[in-house]
Design a protein around this motif. Sequence first.
Motif, PDB file in Angstrom:
ATOM      1  N   VAL A  73      28.081  -7.977 -20.397  1.00  0.00           N
ATOM      2  CA  VAL A  73      29.249  -8.718 -20.715  1.00  0.00           C
ATOM      3  C   VAL A  73      29.918  -8.175 -22.094  1.00  0.00           C
TER       4      VAL A  73
ATOM      5  N   SER B 184      35.516  -9.283 -20.223  1.00  0.00           N
ATOM      6  CA  SER B 184      35.248  -8.183 -19.316  1.00  0.00           C
ATOM      7  C   SER B 184      33.698  -7.720 -19.318  1.00  0.00           C
ATOM      8  N   TYR B 185      33.363  -6.783 -18.198  1.00  0.00           N
ATOM      9  CA  TYR B 185      31.870  -6.556 -18.064  1.00  0.00           C
ATOM     10  C   TYR B 185      31.892  -5.246 -17.727  1.00  0.00           C
ATOM     11  N   GLN B 186      30.810  -4.590 -18.199  1.00  0.00           N
ATOM     12  CA  GLN B 186      30.390  -3.177 -17.901  1.00  0.00           C
ATOM     13  C   GLN B 186      28.976  -3.108 -17.288  1.00  0.00           C
TER      14      GLN B 186
END
Lengths: 112, 399
Positions: A99, A93-95
């Motif tokens: 990552v 998942s990334y913000q």
Amino acid sequence: MKTDTDKRLVLLHPNDNIFVCCQTISAGESVVLEGESLVIHSDIHVGHKLARCDIALKEKIIKYGASIGSAKASIQRAEHVHLHNIKSDYMPSYQRSGVVDDNLVQTKAEEK
Amino acid sequence: MKAWLRKDGRKGIRNVVVVGYLVECAHHVAKTIVNKADSPDVQLIGFPGCYPNDYALKIMKAICTHPNVGGAVLLSLGCEGFNREQLSETIADSGRPVETLVIQQNGGTRSTIEKGLQAVADIKTKISHAEKVDMAIDELIIGTICGGSDGTSGISGNPGVGYCFDRLVEENAACIFEETGELIGCEQVMIERAATPELAREIDDCLLKAAHYYEVLGYGSFAPGNAEGGLTTQEEKSMGAYCKSGDSQIVGLLKPGDIPPTGGLYLLDVVPDGEVRFGFPNISDNAEIVELIACGCHITLFTTGRGSVVGSAISPVIKICANPETYKNLSEDMDVNAGKVLEGSATPQDIGDEIYQLIMDVAAGKLSKSEELGHQEFILTYKYFEPVGPACLPTATHR
């Protein structure tokens, strides 16, 4: 029957090991989880998850009765369940800051 | 409901004139024509690339001959690779008025805008006399997509759409769900719902393809806002998104621009075939809406948790808000408040019934919120697809 749970939390499937939060719960509040009163240590916002029971490292997180990833740390009952303690079995998942991934759990491709 | 009957037998719930640019160089001229025409029935579409692309041609053909479209004005610079002759011929063959204006042959910006405005006015006059006929529920095609998902989407909005889809499928309407990249993790549960073992294999392959594609690109469809809204992993987002498909049997697998041959529930494969090229499959939600419309969707059901305001050219978008806090912030943009489920004042089934009724109203002419606000987002980029295999489609019985 352990039905007595705070109305702000919803259990989507009987096999789930997490609750989903329907109304924000603030840090320091006590909530009742299936008959037991527990103190919440961090704010839980709408749509976020709370552990229904203790979850061991690498154990699957079950939501809608299906696996949504694995624990990358041991998780205590009533703890916030999110990026800091679980990860995808498929892809990172990334913000905005980058990552989120620590490769603790094998990817689905490696298992096959 | 009453609708416009087209030459191919399909019926439209809107009667739009599209103004399409065939390369970015013609975008300004096309946009100015649409702005000056200043009518909700005149909408801008287009493809920015100068290199030819079979997929883009197929989608532009499908959009320009969509049942909600009455006629088209095409804007070409003149030297781009887009096959404007073939597009124009397809539109004319479908019984629709079409005018192609090549800027290099029409004296440049100012005079092409004038000629374009005249062409739009002429086409509007021509199609305004068309008579409307009765349209039945089994002639509807309804698509669904989610955008800006959060932890509430899978509890309220998406199951609501699922109930609505089950009701529509029961009445033999065609329903399409998509976002194969956002169904990664749902392979097993999904293939169990396929109408035939051959279709199940096709669906499984299509999900494997999506997983591979995103692995090469380095990002899944998981966006930062998803995490802020409580979603943690791709498969969690997928399971939530998957609820939109309801419980009906999956009767077919489509690719962008394929029209469902019968009623029933279809999966739309949006991830390109072959080696990874041209970048992300769909660079934003709008590209997916365009593909659903290219499959003939009369209306798109858009569920959101974080909040989205988009609409689309050609087919109305109905916005279903899963999160009660978001609904309070963005109520002017939302058609349905599915967040009532979280507040305990409605069940997902109630939301499904509300969406169903709204589909009937919007099909009968009521404007959706995004239509009222003038949203006409449209984006089309490069892709490569092979045709679907024979196991993907049910045998045509009607439509």
